[in-house]
Structures are given as C-alpha cells and as structure tokens.
Design an enzyme around this catalytic site. Structure first.
Site, PDB file in Angstrom:
ATOM      1  N   ASP A  43      -1.189   4.167   8.197  1.00  0.00           N
ATOM      2  CA  ASP A  43      -1.601   2.980   7.435  1.00  0.00           C
ATOM      3  C   ASP A  43      -2.993   3.218   6.819  1.00  0.00           C
ATOM      4  O   ASP A  43      -3.209   2.958   5.630  1.00  0.00           O
ATOM      5  CB  ASP A  43      -1.621   1.773   8.384  1.00  0.00           C
ATOM      6  CG  ASP A  43      -2.153   0.523   7.730  1.00  0.00           C
ATOM      7  OD1 ASP A  43      -1.379  -0.144   7.028  1.00  0.00           O
ATOM      8  OD2 ASP A  43      -3.355   0.214   7.899  1.00  0.00           O
ATOM      9  N   LYS A  71      -4.258   3.700   2.643  1.00  0.00           N
ATOM     10  CA  LYS A  71      -5.357   2.925   2.055  1.00  0.00           C
ATOM     11  C   LYS A  71      -6.471   3.856   1.564  1.00  0.00           C
ATOM     12  O   LYS A  71      -7.042   3.656   0.491  1.00  0.00           O
ATOM     13  CB  LYS A  71      -5.921   1.946   3.089  1.00  0.00           C
ATOM     14  CG  LYS A  71      -4.940   0.848   3.463  1.00  0.00           C
ATOM     15  CD  LYS A  71      -5.421   0.077   4.675  1.00  0.00           C
ATOM     16  CE  LYS A  71      -4.437  -0.998   5.070  1.00  0.00           C
ATOM     17  NZ  LYS A  71      -4.739  -1.592   6.372  1.00  0.00           N
ATOM     18  N   GLU A 125       2.824  -5.100  15.063  1.00  0.00           N
ATOM     19  CA  GLU A 125       4.247  -5.301  14.802  1.00  0.00           C
ATOM     20  C   GLU A 125       5.050  -4.740  15.966  1.00  0.00           C
ATOM     21  O   GLU A 125       4.527  -3.968  16.775  1.00  0.00           O
ATOM     22  CB  GLU A 125       4.633  -4.566  13.522  1.00  0.00           C
ATOM     23  CG  GLU A 125       4.018  -5.206  12.300  1.00  0.00           C
ATOM     24  CD  GLU A 125       4.262  -4.390  11.039  1.00  0.00           C
ATOM     25  OE1 GLU A 125       5.259  -3.659  11.000  1.00  0.00           O
ATOM     26  OE2 GLU A 125       3.439  -4.502  10.129  1.00  0.00           O
ATOM     27  N   GLY A 181      -6.618  -6.168   3.192  1.00  0.00           N
ATOM     28  CA  GLY A 181      -6.358  -7.616   3.121  1.00  0.00           C
ATOM     29  C   GLY A 181      -7.371  -8.386   2.301  1.00  0.00           C
ATOM     30  O   GLY A 181      -7.468  -8.214   1.085  1.00  0.00           O
ATOM     31  N   VAL A 204      -5.017  -3.064   0.122  1.00  0.00           N
ATOM     32  CA  VAL A 204      -6.044  -2.350   0.893  1.00  0.00           C
ATOM     33  C   VAL A 204      -6.986  -3.336   1.576  1.00  0.00           C
ATOM     34  O   VAL A 204      -7.688  -4.095   0.914  1.00  0.00           O
ATOM     35  CB  VAL A 204      -6.858  -1.406  -0.032  1.00  0.00           C
ATOM     36  CG1 VAL A 204      -7.923  -0.672   0.762  1.00  0.00           C
ATOM     37  CG2 VAL A 204      -5.939  -0.396  -0.713  1.00  0.00           C
ATOM     38  N   LYS A 262       0.834  -1.225   0.000  1.00  0.00           N
ATOM     39  CA  LYS A 262       0.000   0.000   0.000  1.00  0.00           C
ATOM     40  C   LYS A 262       0.857   1.259   0.000  1.00  0.00           C
ATOM     41  O   LYS A 262       0.517   2.269  -0.596  1.00  0.00           O
ATOM     42  CB  LYS A 262      -0.956   0.019   1.184  1.00  0.00           C
ATOM     43  CG  LYS A 262      -0.254   0.137   2.506  1.00  0.00           C
ATOM     44  CD  LYS A 262      -1.085  -0.239   3.675  1.00  0.00           C
ATOM     45  CE  LYS A 262      -0.175  -0.795   4.727  1.00  0.00           C
ATOM     46  NZ  LYS A 262      -0.137  -2.168   4.969  1.00  0.00           N
ATOM     47  N   GLY A 266       0.648 -11.242  17.938  1.00  0.00           N
ATOM     48  CA  GLY A 266       1.035 -11.050  16.544  1.00  0.00           C
ATOM     49  C   GLY A 266       0.100 -10.116  15.790  1.00  0.00           C
ATOM     50  O   GLY A 266       0.155 -10.019  14.565  1.00  0.00           O
TER      51      GLY A 266
END
Ligand code: NAP
Length: 428
Positions: free
Chosen positions: A202, A206, A191, A135, A133, A106, A188
């Site tokens: 992020d 997108k 990050e 997933g 964008v 992205k 998980g």
C-alpha cells in the site's frame, strides 16, 4: 449558473459517504466554486443491496460503463477499487470519451497512471487522484499547486494508518503483533485481509505516485519494499531502550540525479517529529528549495477523510481548472535513473538470537569486519534458562549490500536460533 453533471460509480464505504456529503453541501460548494454539482447517475455492483442512503430510482444506470457514453455526464467518480477489472475499464473508457475523472484508487493510478494521464491530456479533461494518497492529507494538490515553486529533493513519511496503528499500539499497550492486529480488525482499522497494509504494498503504490509528482518523472517500479510482518515486541522494546521508535516509512529521494524509492520499517529518534505520529494518522514531509521543509499530517483513510480529498478534486473541476494529472505534460516528464538501494548507506540495527556458547560473539564480529561494517554499539542480553543470547548491534553507516551480506552469512551459522533482523536507521 454553470452546472457539472456527475456520476458516482461505486457506492461502498466511500461512495455512500460522498453521495450524502454532496447532497447535503451542494449549496456551499456551489457558492465556493461558482458552479452547481449535480449527481445525475450512480452505479454499483448490486442495485438491490441495502445501503444507508436514499437513492432515487431514476439515478441508477443500467450498466456502470453507460456513464462513459452518456452525454449528460461531465464527471465520473470511480470508487470501485482495484488496479484491474471494472475500475480500469471505467477510467480508460471515461477519459477516452472526454469525461473528467476523479478516483480514490491508488492501485490503478500507481499501475496505469502514465497511460491514463496521456489520454486525459490529449482530451483536455481532468484526471484527479488526491484521495488515492494519504486520505485527507492534501499532499497531491500541495505538490501540484501550493509547492509548485520548489525543487523537491526528498519526500518521506508515514503513508499507512493501519501499520502505524499496529506499531504504535505494540509500543504503548505492551501487546504482541497478533494481539494488536486482531484489535485493529475489530476496530475497523485493518481489513479482514490486511496483507497490502502489512507487507508494504500500500505504501509502495502511494510512494510511486508521490515520487513521480516530486521529480517530474514517470511512475517507476524500482522500489525496495519491506513490510512490518517481522517486527516483534522485542525489537520495539530494544528500540525504546536505545532512544528510538520503529515506524514503517516510505522514502523517495533525489541524490546525484538518481532517485531512490524505498519502503521499510525504520528506527527513528524518539524526539523526532515522525516518532510522535501515532495511531492511524499519516504524515508527509517534503524537503524542497527554496521552501525548506514542509510537513502535513492528518487522517489517512476512512470515509470522512477520503471524502474531504474527493471534494477538493471535484471543486477543482467545478472551477474549470484543467491541469496535467502529474503536474507537467507527459511530453516533459523526465526519464530519470531510479537506483536500487544496494549502494545507499545506512546505519542499522541488527539482532541475532544465538545459542549462548563461547566463540559465537567473536564469530559474529569477525563477519562484520570482513564486510567492512564498523560497529558503533553492541549489547548482549543472555537468557541463562534458555541457554540463549540476544545480540544487538548498532552499526556506523555502511552500504546496504554489506549489511545484507552480514545477515545472509550469519543466518547460515548453526548457532543461530531465529532469522536475524536488520532494521535501517534514519538519522533525519
Ligand atoms: N476505505 C477507505 O478508507 C479508503 C481510503 C482511501 C481510498 N480508498 C479507495 O476508495 C475506493 C473505494 O473503496 P471502498 O472502501 O468504498 O470500497 P468498497 O466498500 O468495497 O466499495 C466498492 C464499491 O464498488 C462497487 N462495485 C464493485 N464492482 C462493481 C462493478 N462492476 N460495477 C459497479 N460497481 C462495482 C461495489 O458495489 P456493491 O456495493 O453493490 O457491492 C461497492 O459499492 C478504492 O479504490 C479504495 O482503495 C478507500
């Protein structure tokens, strides 16, 4: 039988899963697309790294850029990541050399999508980025194909699973921001450096991609971005008591031929659809004519969801479906006006932590009336032990610039104990 020769560049979380999926599902993909996908080459940074897949030695390229010149490659799948460096070099070179490109990147598309799309169009190759964008949520293909008939006026939703997980866990598990973030890292979902998830960047990348697809415009950087770093448990509880949830939402909307793009924490009514989206899920809502409202939700990240999106892009190429990367030709894309949100009107939640003494409340309400912002509701929660008070104000609709002026003005007062909060409300 037609064949498509593929190089996968980048064998990390996503690349290894995609490699395995393509091997295991070659037959069914061939049947569905009437073309055989063959992984001819792979590359990663370190050839000797241990990976949980078996890779035939002769699949490895000497250098990842060799893929762009190799006559036996039709499609390059870029899974390195990052807007600059090797990913940028690879995708520009691949398109210049008339290779189809599929990418999950992205950052790269949000920054260089316009230039890349021009090269792809000139060379009649695909540039596909469904996986970049949200997933597994098939929003790009929906906008380009399924919803092609519609004039889109607004797209919004939850585009970042990590921040949604944090906000919904703070709400449900009665935990602080820090506790929830630590847990998200352990599981998980976040990050080790989650800053792009938490500061809104992020979502911003997108949203830029989505708004250019919705409004047939070029990518535009005029976007208001605010993340969730300053949201604390008190805001979540206050929101609950007032009948709201807090979500990090991205919005792109067309109002009087001007586009507004914004990303910020938002108070939304508890009984709204978006309020029910918890955990790492993403949800995208599109308003268009003649269709009305369309909603798509699903897993926003991770190897399984991302591979679902990558396979959708690969299948489009297997079927020989060459289209404009941003829905219409670069020559036809609009130069629309992108406005900043100063003059957009919102009702809002403001919170002031103050020293509890006479005159403070009237001073604050005076600042509201001076800025012509009318108060819909005011709640004062005094804490006698700390000699402090929390003042919560819900406003009627007002221009964003006036709401910010209030925050700025009150921040300077000596009676203020903590930076005041402003969270915009979306009334749907
Ligand atoms: N993870 C997700 O949930 C998710 C979701 C949607 C989209 N994406 C996007 O998918 C892309 C890949 O993400 P990821 O999570 O798989 O990243 P990752 O695990 O860090 O993998 C990156 C891969 O790129 C390789 N690489 C680095 N520099 C290279 C170079 N110069 N030449 C060739 N290969 C190089 C690395 O090689 P080594 O293995 O040898 O180090 C590694 O295999 C990114 O654009 C990301 O934004 C990820």
């Amino acid at each position: 039988m037609k064949k498509l020769n593929i190089a996968i560049i980048g064998l990390g979380n996503i690349g290894t899963y995609l490699f395995k999926y393509l091997k295991e599902n070659r037959k069914i993909l061939t049947k569905k697309n009437n073309c055989l996908p063959i992984i001819r080459y792979v590359s990663a940074k370190n050839k000797n790294k241990k990976r949980n897949i078996k890779i035939n030695k002769n699949l490895w390229l000497n250098n990842y850029l060799d893929a762009t010149k190799n006559k036996n490659i039709d499609l390059i799948i870029e899974l390195i990541g990052g807007a600059e460096g090797p990913a940028k070099k690879l995708v520009f070179e691949a398109l210049k050399n008339k290779k189809h490109v599929v990418t999950a990147n992205k950052a790269l598309i949000a920054k260089y999508g316009d230039a890349l799309s021009e090269i792809a169009e000139k060379n009649s190759v695909n540039l596909e980025f469904e996986a970049a964008v949200c997933g597994g949520v098939p929003i790009i293909r929906s906008l380009k194909e399924g919803l092609i008939a519609n004039k889109i006026s607004k797209i919004y939703g939850i585009f970042n699973g990590t921040s949604n997980y944090i906000l919904s866990s703070m709400d449900k598990q009665n935990k602080s921001f820090k506790e929830v973030l630590d847990n998200a890292k352990k599981l998980g979902y976040a990050e080790s450096n989650p800053s792009a998830d938490l500061n809104g960047d992020d979502v911003s990348s997108k949203l830029k991609i989505l708004s250019s697809l919705c409004f047939n415009s070029f990518l535009n950087d005029n976007i208001y971005v605010e993340g969730i770093k300053d949201i604390d448990k008190i805001d979540i509880d206050n929101a609950n008591n007032l009948g709201f949830k807090i979500k990090l939402l991205g919005f792109a909307e067309l109002v009087n031929n001007k586009i507004y793009q914004r990303v910020h924490p938002t108070l939304i009514k508890k009984d709204s659809y978006v309020a029910s989206i918890d955990g790492v899920l993403n949800a995208v809502i599109v308003d268009g004519k003649p269709i009305g409202q369309t909603v798509i939700q699903g897993e926003g990240a991770g190897p399984t969801a991302t591979t679902s999106a990558l396979i959708s892009d690969i299948s489009s190429i297997l079927r020989g479906n060459i289209k404009f990367p941003f829905s219409i030709s670069s020559k036809e894309r609009n130069k629309l006006k992108f406005e900043n949100i100063d003059d957009r009107t919102f009702s809002a939640y403001l919170r002031f932590e103050v020293i509890d003494k006479p005159g403070v409340l009237s001073n604050i309400t005076n600042i509201f009336s001076k800025n012509k912002v009318s108060i819909k509701r005011l709640i004062q929660n005094p804490d006698k032990n700390k000699k402090s008070s929390s003042i919560i104000v819900i406003t009627h609709k007002s221009k964003d610039r006036f709401l910010n002026k209030i925050i700025k003005e009150v921040s300077k007062k000596k009676y203020i104990k903590k930076k005041p909060k402003l969270i915009r409300i979306d009334n749907g």
